[in-house]
Scaffold this motif. Structure first.
Motif, PDB file in Angstrom:
ATOM      1  N   SER A   7       0.805  -1.221   0.000  1.00 27.45           N
ATOM      2  CA  SER A   7       0.000   0.000   0.000  1.00 27.45           C
ATOM      3  C   SER A   7       0.841   1.275   0.000  1.00 27.45           C
ATOM      4  N   ILE A   8       1.662   1.414  -1.019  1.00 27.19           N
ATOM      5  CA  ILE A   8       2.533   2.587  -1.112  1.00 27.19           C
ATOM      6  C   ILE A   8       1.727   3.848  -1.416  1.00 27.19           C
ATOM      7  N   GLY A   9       2.034   4.884  -0.662  1.00 22.73           N
ATOM      8  CA  GLY A   9       1.531   6.226  -0.915  1.00 22.73           C
ATOM      9  C   GLY A   9       2.696   7.195  -0.809  1.00 22.73           C
ATOM     10  N   GLU A  10       2.423   8.467  -0.940  1.00 22.00           N
ATOM     11  CA  GLU A  10       3.476   9.481  -0.941  1.00 22.00           C
ATOM     12  C   GLU A  10       4.387   9.380   0.291  1.00 22.00           C
ATOM     13  N   ASN A  11       3.802   9.410   1.478  1.00 25.77           N
ATOM     14  CA  ASN A  11       4.605   9.425   2.698  1.00 25.77           C
ATOM     15  C   ASN A  11       5.343   8.108   2.921  1.00 25.77           C
ATOM     16  N   SER A  12       4.646   6.993   2.714  1.00 25.13           N
ATOM     17  CA  SER A  12       5.279   5.690   2.959  1.00 25.13           C
ATOM     18  C   SER A  12       6.391   5.430   1.953  1.00 25.13           C
ATOM     19  N   TYR A  13       6.219   5.928   0.727  1.00 25.87           N
ATOM     20  CA  TYR A  13       7.267   5.758  -0.279  1.00 25.87           C
ATOM     21  C   TYR A  13       8.534   6.503   0.126  1.00 25.87           C
ATOM     22  N   ARG A  14       8.399   7.768   0.513  1.00 29.44           N
ATOM     23  CA  ARG A  14       9.573   8.537   0.920  1.00 29.44           C
ATOM     24  C   ARG A  14      10.256   7.891   2.120  1.00 29.44           C
ATOM     25  N   LYS A  15       9.456   7.390   3.052  1.00 23.51           N
ATOM     26  CA  LYS A  15      10.014   6.784   4.261  1.00 23.51           C
ATOM     27  C   LYS A  15      10.745   5.482   3.944  1.00 23.51           C
ATOM     28  N   MET A  16      10.196   4.656   3.074  1.00 26.13           N
ATOM     29  CA  MET A  16      10.845   3.377   2.775  1.00 26.13           C
ATOM     30  C   MET A  16      12.144   3.587   2.010  1.00 26.13           C
ATOM     31  N   VAL A  17      12.197   4.611   1.178  1.00 28.84           N
ATOM     32  CA  VAL A  17      13.447   4.924   0.485  1.00 28.84           C
ATOM     33  C   VAL A  17      14.484   5.390   1.490  1.00 28.84           C
ATOM     34  N   GLU A  18      14.049   6.243   2.406  1.00 29.09           N
ATOM     35  CA  GLU A  18      14.937   6.747   3.460  1.00 29.09           C
ATOM     36  C   GLU A  18      15.473   5.606   4.318  1.00 29.09           C
ATOM     37  N   ASN A  19      14.640   4.591   4.534  1.00 25.47           N
ATOM     38  CA  ASN A  19      15.040   3.448   5.364  1.00 25.47           C
ATOM     39  C   ASN A  19      15.747   2.347   4.569  1.00 25.47           C
ATOM     40  N   ASN A  20      16.064   2.619   3.303  1.00 24.80           N
ATOM     41  CA  ASN A  20      16.843   1.693   2.477  1.00 24.80           C
ATOM     42  C   ASN A  20      16.159   0.343   2.247  1.00 24.80           C
ATOM     43  N   ILE A  21      14.858   0.404   1.959  1.00 23.64           N
ATOM     44  CA  ILE A  21      14.162  -0.861   1.713  1.00 23.64           C
ATOM     45  C   ILE A  21      14.684  -1.580   0.479  1.00 23.64           C
ATOM     46  N   PHE A  22      15.215  -0.830  -0.481  1.00 21.34           N
ATOM     47  CA  PHE A  22      15.726  -1.473  -1.690  1.00 21.34           C
ATOM     48  C   PHE A  22      16.940  -2.343  -1.370  1.00 21.34           C
ATOM     49  N   ASP A  23      17.728  -1.935  -0.384  1.00 22.38           N
ATOM     50  CA  ASP A  23      18.851  -2.776   0.058  1.00 22.38           C
ATOM     51  C   ASP A  23      18.334  -4.077   0.659  1.00 22.38           C
ATOM     52  N   PHE A  24      17.231  -3.974   1.412  1.00 25.85           N
ATOM     53  CA  PHE A  24      16.616  -5.172   1.996  1.00 25.85           C
ATOM     54  C   PHE A  24      16.129  -6.107   0.896  1.00 25.85           C
ATOM     55  N   PHE A  25      15.449  -5.559  -0.096  1.00 21.71           N
ATOM     56  CA  PHE A  25      14.968  -6.380  -1.208  1.00 21.71           C
ATOM     57  C   PHE A  25      16.129  -7.057  -1.936  1.00 21.71           C
ATOM     58  N   ASP A  26      17.172  -6.297  -2.196  1.00 19.74           N
ATOM     59  CA  ASP A  26      18.337  -6.850  -2.906  1.00 19.74           C
ATOM     60  C   ASP A  26      18.965  -7.993  -2.123  1.00 19.74           C
ATOM     61  N   LYS A  27      19.078  -7.798  -0.819  1.00 21.23           N
ATOM     62  CA  LYS A  27      19.675  -8.821   0.040  1.00 21.23           C
ATOM     63  C   LYS A  27      18.856 -10.108   0.028  1.00 21.23           C
ATOM     64  N   GLU A  28      17.549  -9.994   0.172  1.00 17.03           N
ATOM     65  CA  GLU A  28      16.696 -11.183   0.238  1.00 17.03           C
ATOM     66  C   GLU A  28      16.508 -11.824  -1.137  1.00 17.03           C
ATOM     67  N   ARG A  29      16.562 -11.029  -2.182  1.00 20.48           N
ATOM     68  CA  ARG A  29      16.570 -11.612  -3.526  1.00 20.48           C
ATOM     69  C   ARG A  29      17.810 -12.485  -3.702  1.00 20.48           C
ATOM     70  N   LYS A  30      18.937 -11.946  -3.301  1.00 20.91           N
ATOM     71  CA  LYS A  30      20.204 -12.668  -3.445  1.00 20.91           C
ATOM     72  C   LYS A  30      20.206 -13.943  -2.620  1.00 20.91           C
ATOM     73  N   SER A  31      19.580 -13.894  -1.443  1.00 16.72           N
ATOM     74  CA  SER A  31      19.529 -15.071  -0.573  1.00 16.72           C
ATOM     75  C   SER A  31      18.574 -16.130  -1.104  1.00 16.72           C
ATOM     76  N   GLY A  32      17.654 -15.718  -1.993  1.00 19.19           N
ATOM     77  CA  GLY A  32      16.669 -16.656  -2.538  1.00 19.19           C
ATOM     78  C   GLY A  32      15.402 -16.750  -1.709  1.00 19.19           C
ATOM     79  N   ARG A  33      15.327 -15.980  -0.640  1.00 20.97           N
ATOM     80  CA  ARG A  33      14.135 -16.057   0.215  1.00 20.97           C
ATOM     81  C   ARG A  33      13.000 -15.193  -0.341  1.00 20.97           C
TER      82      ARG A  33
END
Length: 381
Positions: free
Chosen positions: A121-147
């Motif tokens: 449920s991404i919206g304006e505020n949650s999007y800015r916050k997740m970028v600030e919290n480096n969610i893309f690094d989390f996604f990359d890590k778990e993609r690499k792990s296969g989970r």
């Protein structure tokens, strides 16, 4: 069951996905009290009928959906289906929350991996916050792990933001609200086609608009009976969504076995680009009928915000319109009462006129706010 390509040509998903957020309950006042016997019967019928995409989330059924789905897919065969769940962005204050919640989800779902994982449920505020919290690094890590096999997002905001998010990361898919009443709402049809042009697969949620398009007055029903009296209004709503070749699957949150059977019937017949001129014309007539009942043509552009008195003008108008258009006054009255509790309701308007001076639609905002408040409350409690 019909299937379409998803992510790439090696993945085939059923065009009907099972949304696990509206299971039957033991106690109607306790959203976590899933009736497991009836619910599993529904899941198994869908699975045996060819449905292979099951969608849940951390917060569905007060956190119990993931637990029940985990128990159920173990019985059905984890390797025989695709499982989707979501990260609740509004509960994540820092990076470690992503890690902790994900570990909890794997345990609840009794699985070592998630096929399709979404930022929820991404919206304006949650999007800015997740970028600030480096969610893309989390996604990359778990993609690499296969989970996490594939990463996507579900969306509830405006088209401009949608396009920005699509372009912000190497997403595999996205999930948007789309039905014949919401062609231009949020991401809409333009967003559907934009995402597809960027290589994302697209899932549609709310194809029946939360059940609003499953029933209607005689005038509406007659348009559909004229086409085929064997199909229900809900089935026509699904057929409209499936008509888009850009749609990989439509999610339906089914709450009884009859709904499962009804939706499977259409998902076993529907093809892209299959609606003929008369069918599309009649659906547009239904849309025109509903729109004719609209009380105010607010587009939720939010130019009127912030209101100096805190009135959530677009939210008030959305509730007013939906209550009248779909004859759901009691439902939206409850939501309006929440606005009162939050001190964001229409009764707070002091008629300063700021909103009307900047409204690009030149709407009569002040008088319609009064109408909306009178419709729901008559007077402020």
């Amino acid at each position: 069951m019909k299937y379409r390509n998803f992510i790439n040509e090696n993945i085939k998903v059923s065009i009907l996905g099972f949304g696990c957020m509206r299971f039957p309950l033991y106690d109607p006042n306790n959203n976590g009290s899933i009736d497991k016997e009836k619910s599993f019967e529904m899941l198994k019928y869908a699975f045996d009928s060819g449905v292979n995409y099951f969608d849940t989330a951390y917060t569905y059924h007060d956190g119990q959906s993931e637990v029940f789905v985990g128990e159920s897919i173990k019985k059905l065969g984890r390797d025989k289906l695709y499982l989707a769940t979501k990260m609740p962005l509004w509960l994540c204050k820092e990076y470690s929350d992503y890690e902790n919640i994900f570990e909890e989800q794997l345990k609840k779902l009794q699985t070592e991996y998630i096929d399709f994982y979404l930022a929820h449920s991404i919206g304006e505020n949650s999007y800015r916050k997740m970028v600030e919290n480096n969610i893309f690094d989390f996604f990359d890590k778990e993609r690499k792990s296969g989970r996490i096999k594939y990463v996507g997002f579900s969306f509830h905001d405006n088209l401009e933001l949608f396009k920005e998010i699509v372009d912000s990361y190497n997403w595999d898919f996205c999930q948007i609200q789309l039905n014949y009443m919401d062609e231009n709402y949020q991401a809409g049809v333009e967003g559907l086609r934009y995402a597809k042009s960027k290589g994302l697969s697209v899932i549609v949620m709310e194809p029946v608009k939360g059940g609003f398009l499953s029933d209607g007055p005689k005038e509406v029903k007659d348009y559909f009976i004229d086409l085929n009296k064997e199909y229900s209004m809900a089935q026509w709503a699904l057929k409209w969504v499936y008509n888009f070749e850009e749609v990989s699957l439509a999610l339906s949150g089914m709450s009884n076995l009859d709904q499962v059977k009804e939706n499977i019937k259409i998902a076993s017949e529907a093809e892209a680009n299959s609606l003929n001129f008369k069918e599309l014309e009649n659906i547009n007539k239904v849309k025109d009928f509903f729109n004719s009942k609209t009380k105010i043509a607010c587009t939720s552009c939010e130019y009127c915000l912030p209101c100096p008195e805190g009135v959530q003008i677009p939210s008030v108008f959305s509730k007013y319109n939906n209550a009248v258009i779909y004859d759901r006054k009691e439902r939206y009255k409850k939501e309006y009462l929440s606005l009162i509790e939050e001190k964001k309701d229409a009764s707070l308007c002091v008629e300063c006129g700021q909103c009307e001076s900047i409204c690009p639609q030149a709407l009569n905002i002040i008088d319609t706010l009064k109408e909306a408040n009178n419709y729901f409350i008559k007077e402020k409690p």
